[in-house]
Motif scaffolding. Structure first.
Motif, PDB file in Angstrom:
ATOM      1  N   ASP A  19       0.828  -1.199   0.000  1.00  7.01           N
ATOM      2  CA  ASP A  19       0.000   0.000   0.000  1.00  7.01           C
ATOM      3  C   ASP A  19       0.870   1.259   0.000  1.00  7.01           C
ATOM      4  O   ASP A  19       1.878   1.319   0.712  1.00  7.01           O
ATOM      5  CB  ASP A  19      -0.898  -0.021   1.242  1.00  7.01           C
ATOM      6  N   ARG A  20       0.491   2.255  -0.786  1.00  7.01           N
ATOM      7  CA  ARG A  20       1.291   3.477  -0.915  1.00  7.01           C
ATOM      8  C   ARG A  20       1.482   4.179   0.427  1.00  7.01           C
ATOM      9  O   ARG A  20       2.575   4.660   0.742  1.00  7.01           O
ATOM     10  CB  ARG A  20       0.658   4.440  -1.915  1.00  7.01           C
ATOM     11  N   LYS A  21       0.418   4.265   1.223  1.00  5.73           N
ATOM     12  CA  LYS A  21       0.513   4.961   2.499  1.00  5.73           C
ATOM     13  C   LYS A  21       1.513   4.273   3.418  1.00  5.73           C
ATOM     14  O   LYS A  21       2.343   4.929   4.059  1.00  5.73           O
ATOM     15  CB  LYS A  21      -0.865   5.018   3.157  1.00  5.73           C
ATOM     16  N   ALA A  22       1.439   2.940   3.475  1.00  2.89           N
ATOM     17  CA  ALA A  22       2.384   2.184   4.307  1.00  2.89           C
ATOM     18  C   ALA A  22       3.805   2.330   3.773  1.00  2.89           C
ATOM     19  O   ALA A  22       4.768   2.438   4.545  1.00  2.89           O
ATOM     20  CB  ALA A  22       1.978   0.713   4.336  1.00  2.89           C
ATOM     21  N   TYR A  23       3.934   2.331   2.444  1.00  3.41           N
ATOM     22  CA  TYR A  23       5.242   2.489   1.805  1.00  3.41           C
ATOM     23  C   TYR A  23       5.866   3.837   2.160  1.00  3.41           C
ATOM     24  O   TYR A  23       7.031   3.910   2.570  1.00  3.41           O
ATOM     25  CB  TYR A  23       5.087   2.365   0.294  1.00  3.41           C
ATOM     26  N   GLU A  24       5.095   4.900   2.021  1.00  2.00           N
ATOM     27  CA  GLU A  24       5.631   6.238   2.272  1.00  2.00           C
ATOM     28  C   GLU A  24       5.976   6.446   3.740  1.00  2.00           C
ATOM     29  O   GLU A  24       6.945   7.140   4.066  1.00  2.00           O
ATOM     30  CB  GLU A  24       4.630   7.288   1.792  1.00  2.00           C
ATOM     31  N   LYS A  25       5.211   5.837   4.628  1.00  2.00           N
ATOM     32  CA  LYS A  25       5.503   5.946   6.062  1.00  2.00           C
ATOM     33  C   LYS A  25       6.835   5.282   6.382  1.00  2.00           C
ATOM     34  O   LYS A  25       7.679   5.839   7.088  1.00  2.00           O
ATOM     35  CB  LYS A  25       4.379   5.299   6.866  1.00  2.00           C
ATOM     36  N   GLU A  26       7.035   4.072   5.864  1.00  2.00           N
ATOM     37  CA  GLU A  26       8.282   3.355   6.125  1.00  2.00           C
ATOM     38  C   GLU A  26       9.459   4.020   5.417  1.00  2.00           C
ATOM     39  O   GLU A  26      10.572   4.081   5.960  1.00  2.00           O
ATOM     40  CB  GLU A  26       8.156   1.897   5.684  1.00  2.00           C
ATOM     41  N   LEU A  27       9.224   4.525   4.208  1.00  2.00           N
ATOM     42  CA  LEU A  27      10.297   5.196   3.467  1.00  2.00           C
ATOM     43  C   LEU A  27      10.761   6.441   4.205  1.00  2.00           C
ATOM     44  O   LEU A  27      11.963   6.733   4.253  1.00  2.00           O
ATOM     45  CB  LEU A  27       9.809   5.563   2.063  1.00  2.00           C
ATOM     46  N   LYS A  28       9.837   7.171   4.801  1.00  2.00           N
ATOM     47  CA  LYS A  28      10.197   8.364   5.571  1.00  2.00           C
ATOM     48  C   LYS A  28      11.093   7.997   6.745  1.00  2.00           C
ATOM     49  O   LYS A  28      12.094   8.664   7.019  1.00  2.00           O
ATOM     50  CB  LYS A  28       8.931   9.060   6.082  1.00  2.00           C
ATOM     51  N   ARG A  29      10.756   6.905   7.438  1.00  2.00           N
ATOM     52  CA  ARG A  29      11.576   6.447   8.555  1.00  2.00           C
ATOM     53  C   ARG A  29      12.981   6.065   8.083  1.00  2.00           C
ATOM     54  O   ARG A  29      13.989   6.433   8.711  1.00  2.00           O
ATOM     55  CB  ARG A  29      10.909   5.248   9.236  1.00  2.00           C
ATOM     56  N   LEU A  30      13.044   5.356   6.957  1.00  2.00           N
ATOM     57  CA  LEU A  30      14.344   4.944   6.428  1.00  2.00           C
ATOM     58  C   LEU A  30      15.155   6.135   5.933  1.00  2.00           C
ATOM     59  O   LEU A  30      16.396   6.136   6.042  1.00  2.00           O
ATOM     60  CB  LEU A  30      14.144   3.929   5.301  1.00  2.00           C
ATOM     61  N   ARG A 223       7.875  -1.199  -4.610  1.00  2.00           N
ATOM     62  CA  ARG A 223       7.897  -0.550  -3.300  1.00  2.00           C
ATOM     63  C   ARG A 223       8.568  -1.424  -2.254  1.00  2.00           C
ATOM     64  O   ARG A 223       9.406  -0.949  -1.472  1.00  2.00           O
ATOM     65  CB  ARG A 223       6.467  -0.196  -2.872  1.00  2.00           C
ATOM     66  N   ARG A 224       8.195  -2.689  -2.233  1.00  2.00           N
ATOM     67  CA  ARG A 224       8.823  -3.604  -1.282  1.00  2.00           C
ATOM     68  C   ARG A 224      10.319  -3.712  -1.543  1.00  2.00           C
ATOM     69  O   ARG A 224      11.125  -3.737  -0.612  1.00  2.00           O
ATOM     70  CB  ARG A 224       8.176  -4.987  -1.369  1.00  2.00           C
TER      71      ARG A 224
END
Length: 273
Positions: A19-30, A223-224
């Motif tokens: 999911d894009r929202k989950a992807y962007e949240k994790e990407l921000k953390r990384l 994304r993954r």
């Protein structure tokens, strides 16, 4: 269907897209961690070299963009060399790559690298089998020299399925924003899937060493794959958070308006939006 057959089917089923929202949240953390890594690399004078190889359409460019979009281009340099000139063709093969290797405080990311000789050059006939074989014999020594000089060398291969590759290349044809990504060489390479598979296997067999191992990332889900690779990259370079050592505060601006701007006839960009 038996339980055994059901398990086999479940294992073969493709992973659901992230999911894009989950992807962007994790990407921000990384990305926050990538900034910490950047500061550590600069503070300790590390030399990091990251190599990206893989099939056409596997997502190398998007992954590199995800890695670098929140860090400084003065620390993270992306190297994507064009086809060699006539002069470069006459040089020692690895010579044109040497000048791009990192100095202290730098991370250099190769979007395709010296492994062109083991891949596209070999498959498309731009070098002889003898040249490709010789390259595979010496590349472990070349990389050992790099590592022993203090370079942290990390190599990634992005693997995509034949069906997904077809979908992505067709998307490039249909989308005017992506057409530049599709070269005549991509079209020629598309017909040689098995040849690239064989070249990949021989390359891994020759150059997957203890000092410079290959890491494969399955990239059918872009994304993954990006999250997995960034997370893995962070794990390969031990670092500490030194960003807290920098206390950043805005200084007082001072009084505004002492200087009166000259009424210059600026050519202003038209506001269409």
């Amino acid at each position: 269907m038996s339980k055994a057959d059901k398990k086999k089917t479940e294992k073969k089923a493709p992973a659901e897209g992230l999911d894009r929202k989950a992807y962007e949240k994790e990407l921000k953390r990384l990305h926050v961690e990538m900034v910490k890594l950047q500061e550590w690399v600069v503070a300790k004078g590390l030399k990091v070299c990251v190599v990206f190889e893989g099939r056409d359409g596997a997502g190398k460019g998007g992954t590199i963009k995800a890695i670098t979009e929140r860090v400084s281009p003065r620390v993270f340099r992306v190297v994507a060399l064009p086809a060699p000139t006539e002069r470069e063709k006459s040089q020692m093969y690895a010579q044109r790559y040497l000048t791009h290797l990192p100095a202290a405080g730098e991370v250099v990311i190769f979007d395709r690298s010296w492994y062109n000789r083991a891949g596209v050059e070999r498959v498309m006939g731009f070098c002889t089998d003898e040249q490709a074989t010789k390259f595979l014999e010496v590349v472990p020594l070349f990389e050992k020299m790099m590592v022993e000089s203090g370079i942290i060398l990390i190599k990634y291969w992005l693997e995509v399925s034949a069906d997904e590759q077809t979908r992505r290349l067709q998307d490039r044809i249909n989308d005017g924003r992506k057409l530049w990504k599709l070269s005549p060489m991509d079209l020629k390479s598309y017909t040689r899937w098995d040849d690239y598979t064989r070249a990949r296997d021989e390359m891994f067999n020759a150059s997957d060493t203890s000092w410079a191992p290959w890491f494969m990332a399955h990239s059918n889900d872009k994304r993954r794959a990006r999250l997995n690779i960034i997370s893995h990259l962070l794990s390969r370079i031990p670092y500490k958070d030194v960003t807290g050592e920098r206390v950043v505060e805005l200084p007082k601006r001072g009084r505004i308006g002492k200087y009166k701007a000259v009424p210059y006839p600026f050519k202003v960009v038209e506001e269409r939006f």
